[in-house]
Design a protein around this motif. Structure first.
Motif, PDB file in Angstrom:
ATOM      1  N   MET A  18      54.435  32.972  44.273  1.00 40.95           N
ATOM      2  CA  MET A  18      53.124  33.622  44.190  1.00 40.95           C
ATOM      3  C   MET A  18      52.433  33.520  45.553  1.00 40.95           C
ATOM      4  O   MET A  18      52.468  32.481  46.188  1.00 40.95           O
ATOM      5  N   SER A  19      51.826  34.624  45.970  1.00 38.13           N
ATOM      6  CA  SER A  19      51.276  34.653  47.333  1.00 38.13           C
ATOM      7  C   SER A  19      50.048  33.761  47.456  1.00 38.13           C
ATOM      8  O   SER A  19      49.278  33.594  46.513  1.00 38.13           O
ATOM      9  N   VAL A  20      49.881  33.199  48.637  1.00 38.84           N
ATOM     10  CA  VAL A  20      48.710  32.386  48.954  1.00 38.84           C
ATOM     11  C   VAL A  20      47.576  33.324  49.361  1.00 38.84           C
ATOM     12  O   VAL A  20      47.758  34.220  50.193  1.00 38.84           O
ATOM     13  N   VAL A  21      46.416  33.133  48.759  1.00 38.40           N
ATOM     14  CA  VAL A  21      45.253  33.988  49.009  1.00 38.40           C
ATOM     15  C   VAL A  21      44.117  33.110  49.526  1.00 38.40           C
ATOM     16  O   VAL A  21      43.744  32.125  48.884  1.00 38.40           O
ATOM     17  N   ILE A  22      43.586  33.453  50.695  1.00 39.53           N
ATOM     18  CA  ILE A  22      42.480  32.698  51.287  1.00 39.53           C
ATOM     19  C   ILE A  22      41.201  33.536  51.176  1.00 39.53           C
ATOM     20  O   ILE A  22      41.156  34.679  51.636  1.00 39.53           O
ATOM     21  N   SER A  23      40.186  32.940  50.539  1.00 33.18           N
ATOM     22  CA  SER A  23      38.937  33.663  50.254  1.00 33.18           C
ATOM     23  C   SER A  23      37.738  32.866  50.760  1.00 33.18           C
ATOM     24  O   SER A  23      37.110  32.134  49.994  1.00 33.18           O
ATOM     25  N   PRO A  24      37.405  32.980  52.045  1.00 32.54           N
ATOM     26  CA  PRO A  24      36.266  32.209  52.554  1.00 32.54           C
ATOM     27  C   PRO A  24      34.952  32.623  51.880  1.00 32.54           C
ATOM     28  O   PRO A  24      34.698  33.809  51.669  1.00 32.54           O
ATOM     29  N   ASP A  75      42.005  37.053  53.047  1.00 28.84           N
ATOM     30  CA  ASP A  75      42.402  38.044  52.033  1.00 28.84           C
ATOM     31  C   ASP A  75      41.207  38.643  51.306  1.00 28.84           C
ATOM     32  O   ASP A  75      41.197  39.822  50.969  1.00 28.84           O
ATOM     33  N   TYR A  76      40.210  37.807  51.062  1.00 32.52           N
ATOM     34  CA  TYR A  76      38.981  38.252  50.398  1.00 32.52           C
ATOM     35  C   TYR A  76      37.804  37.551  51.046  1.00 32.52           C
ATOM     36  O   TYR A  76      37.952  36.448  51.571  1.00 32.52           O
ATOM     37  N   ALA A  77      36.624  38.188  50.954  1.00 31.66           N
ATOM     38  CA  ALA A  77      35.369  37.522  51.287  1.00 31.66           C
ATOM     39  C   ALA A  77      34.737  37.136  49.954  1.00 31.66           C
ATOM     40  O   ALA A  77      34.511  37.997  49.094  1.00 31.66           O
ATOM     41  N   HIS A  78      34.493  35.846  49.764  1.00 31.53           N
ATOM     42  CA  HIS A  78      33.992  35.328  48.494  1.00 31.53           C
ATOM     43  C   HIS A  78      32.465  35.291  48.538  1.00 31.53           C
ATOM     44  O   HIS A  78      31.875  34.638  49.405  1.00 31.53           O
ATOM     45  N   VAL A  79      31.837  36.002  47.619  1.00 32.06           N
ATOM     46  CA  VAL A  79      30.372  36.088  47.574  1.00 32.06           C
ATOM     47  C   VAL A  79      29.872  35.335  46.340  1.00 32.06           C
ATOM     48  O   VAL A  79      30.185  35.709  45.210  1.00 32.06           O
ATOM     49  N   ALA A 101      29.877  46.823  52.074  1.00 29.85           N
ATOM     50  CA  ALA A 101      29.774  47.860  53.113  1.00 29.85           C
ATOM     51  C   ALA A 101      30.252  47.348  54.470  1.00 29.85           C
ATOM     52  O   ALA A 101      30.871  48.085  55.241  1.00 29.85           O
ATOM     53  N   ALA A 102      29.982  46.070  54.773  1.00 30.99           N
ATOM     54  CA  ALA A 102      30.270  45.541  56.111  1.00 30.99           C
ATOM     55  C   ALA A 102      31.629  44.855  56.223  1.00 30.99           C
ATOM     56  O   ALA A 102      32.112  44.627  57.318  1.00 30.99           O
ATOM     57  N   SER A 103      32.234  44.513  55.094  1.00 26.07           N
ATOM     58  CA  SER A 103      33.413  43.653  55.142  1.00 26.07           C
ATOM     59  C   SER A 103      34.701  44.396  55.475  1.00 26.07           C
ATOM     60  O   SER A 103      34.994  45.434  54.895  1.00 26.07           O
ATOM     61  N   PRO A 104      35.507  43.826  56.407  1.00 26.37           N
ATOM     62  CA  PRO A 104      36.810  44.417  56.716  1.00 26.37           C
ATOM     63  C   PRO A 104      37.856  44.087  55.646  1.00 26.37           C
ATOM     64  O   PRO A 104      38.951  44.619  55.665  1.00 26.37           O
ATOM     65  N   ILE A 105      37.501  43.174  54.724  1.00 26.86           N
ATOM     66  CA  ILE A 105      38.425  42.763  53.656  1.00 26.86           C
ATOM     67  C   ILE A 105      37.731  42.925  52.305  1.00 26.86           C
ATOM     68  O   ILE A 105      36.504  43.012  52.246  1.00 26.86           O
ATOM     69  N   PRO A 106      38.502  42.957  51.200  1.00 20.55           N
ATOM     70  CA  PRO A 106      37.875  43.133  49.883  1.00 20.55           C
ATOM     71  C   PRO A 106      36.919  41.985  49.539  1.00 20.55           C
ATOM     72  O   PRO A 106      37.086  40.866  50.016  1.00 20.55           O
ATOM     73  N   VAL A 107      35.936  42.293  48.710  1.00 22.82           N
ATOM     74  CA  VAL A 107      34.938  41.300  48.310  1.00 22.82           C
ATOM     75  C   VAL A 107      35.241  40.784  46.902  1.00 22.82           C
ATOM     76  O   VAL A 107      35.510  41.546  45.978  1.00 22.82           O
ATOM     77  N   ASP A 108      35.202  39.445  46.806  1.00 23.37           N
ATOM     78  CA  ASP A 108      35.441  38.716  45.561  1.00 23.37           C
ATOM     79  C   ASP A 108      34.106  38.105  45.152  1.00 23.37           C
ATOM     80  O   ASP A 108      33.610  37.203  45.821  1.00 23.37           O
ATOM     81  N   ALA A 109      33.487  38.623  44.093  1.00 24.06           N
ATOM     82  CA  ALA A 109      32.171  38.137  43.663  1.00 24.06           C
ATOM     83  C   ALA A 109      32.327  37.069  42.589  1.00 24.06           C
ATOM     84  O   ALA A 109      33.028  37.272  41.600  1.00 24.06           O
ATOM     85  N   HIS A 110      31.676  35.929  42.797  1.00 23.64           N
ATOM     86  CA  HIS A 110      31.689  34.831  41.821  1.00 23.64           C
ATOM     87  C   HIS A 110      30.286  34.723  41.247  1.00 23.64           C
ATOM     88  O   HIS A 110      29.355  34.304  41.936  1.00 23.64           O
ATOM     89  N   LEU A 111      30.136  35.140  39.990  1.00 25.00           N
ATOM     90  CA  LEU A 111      28.819  35.226  39.366  1.00 25.00           C
ATOM     91  C   LEU A 111      28.489  33.946  38.608  1.00 25.00           C
ATOM     92  O   LEU A 111      28.972  33.725  37.500  1.00 25.00           O
TER      93      LEU A 111
END
Length: 222
Positions: free
Chosen positions: A1-7, A28-32, A55-65
Motif C-alpha cells: 500500500m502506498s505511503v501518503v504524506i499529508s501535511p 500527496d495531500y494538503a490536510h485542512v 484554489a491555491a494548492s498544487p496538491i489535492p486537499v484533504d479536509a478533516h472536519l
C-alpha cells in the motif's frame, strides 16, 4: 500500500497561503483541519479557508472536519473541491448515509476516531469508507505529543481492513514526526498527517521527503 504524506496547514502562515502550500508541493495531500469550538475546544479554519486552499494548492486537499453535525456540513466541503473529506464517527448521526452522499459528489471519504473511540463498532461498515483516521492525539490543537497507546488500534484497524479484502487507507494524525512515523507505519498506517514537524522544519520540502522515506522503509520491513 502506498505511503501518503499529508501535511497539516494548521501551523502555516495564512496571510501567505499560496506560498505556504507551494512549500509542500511534493506531498500527496494538503490536510485542512476544520474545528467548530463545539466538537473540539478550538476554533480553526472553515469553509472559506478550505475553499481558498483548494484554489491555491498544487496538491489535492484533504479536509478533516472536527465539527458537530457533519451530516449537514460535510457535503459543502466536497462541493468546493476537497479531494477527501473526513468526518468524526462520534459526531455523525448517519455515517453510512453521509459517506454515500459524499461519494456521490466524487470525493474520497474518511471516518475519524478520537483516541477513546474503538474501531470495533465500525468494522462491519468499513467498505463504506476510503480511509479510517486514527487520531494519535486528542483532537483540537496542533503540536501535541504522539499517543503511542494508539498503535494497537492502528494494527487492529489494518487487520480488519485486510480481513475484509479492502484497500482502505489508515491515516494517523497527531504528533507525527521523524521520531514517531516509523512506529505508526509498522503498526499499519499508510497515510501520515504531520503539521508542526513539516511547517516548523527549516525546509518543508525536505521534511516531507524524509518522512516519506522513513514510512516507506518501515512499511517494506513487514
Amino acid at each position: 500500500m502506498s505511503v501518503v504524506i499529508s501535511p497539516s496547514i494548521l501551523n502555516c502562515d495564512f496571510a501567505h497561503l499560496g506560498d505556504e502550500l507551494a512549500k509542500i508541493a511534493n506531498a500527496d495531500y494538503a490536510h485542512v483541519d476544520v474545528m467548530d469550538n463545539h466538537f473540539v475546544p478550538n476554533l480553526a479554519l472553515g469553509l472559506p479557508v478550505a475553499e481558498a486552499a483548494v484554489a491555491a494548492s498544487p496538491i489535492p486537499v484533504d479536509a478533516h472536519l472536527m465539527i458537530e453535525d457533519p451530516d449537514r456540513w460535510a457535503p459543502a466541503y466536497a462541493e468546493i473541491g476537497c479531494a477527501s473529506v473526513t468526518f468524526h464517527a462520534e459526531a455523525a448521526a448517519a455515517p453510512i448515509r453521509l459517506a454515500r452522499e459524499l461519494h456521490a459528489q466524487g470525493t474520497r471519504v474518511g471516518l475519524a476516531l478520537r483516541p477513546a473511540s474503538a474501531i470495533e463498532p465500525y468494522i462491519d461498515i468499513l467498505p463504506e469508507f476510503d480511509m479510517i483516521l486514527i487520531m494519535t492525539v486528542e483532537p483540537g490543537f496542533g503540536g501535541q505529543s504522539f499517543l503511542e497507546s494508539m498503535m494497537p488500534k492502528v494494527a487492529r484497524t489494518r487487520a480488519a481492513i485486510e480481513n475484509a479484502g479492502l484497500e482502505t487507507w489508515v491515516q494517523v494524525d497527531g504528533g507525527i514526526s521523524r521520531a514517531t512515523i516509523t512506529q505508526a507505519a509498522e503498526a499499519g498506517a499508510n497515510n501520515f498527517v504531520a503539521g508542526s514537524a513539516v511547517y516548523r522544519a527549516d525546509d518543508a520540502y525536505t521534511e516531507v521527503e524524509e518522512l516519506r522515506r522513513l514510512a516507506r522503509e518501515a512499511s517494506h520491513s513487514h
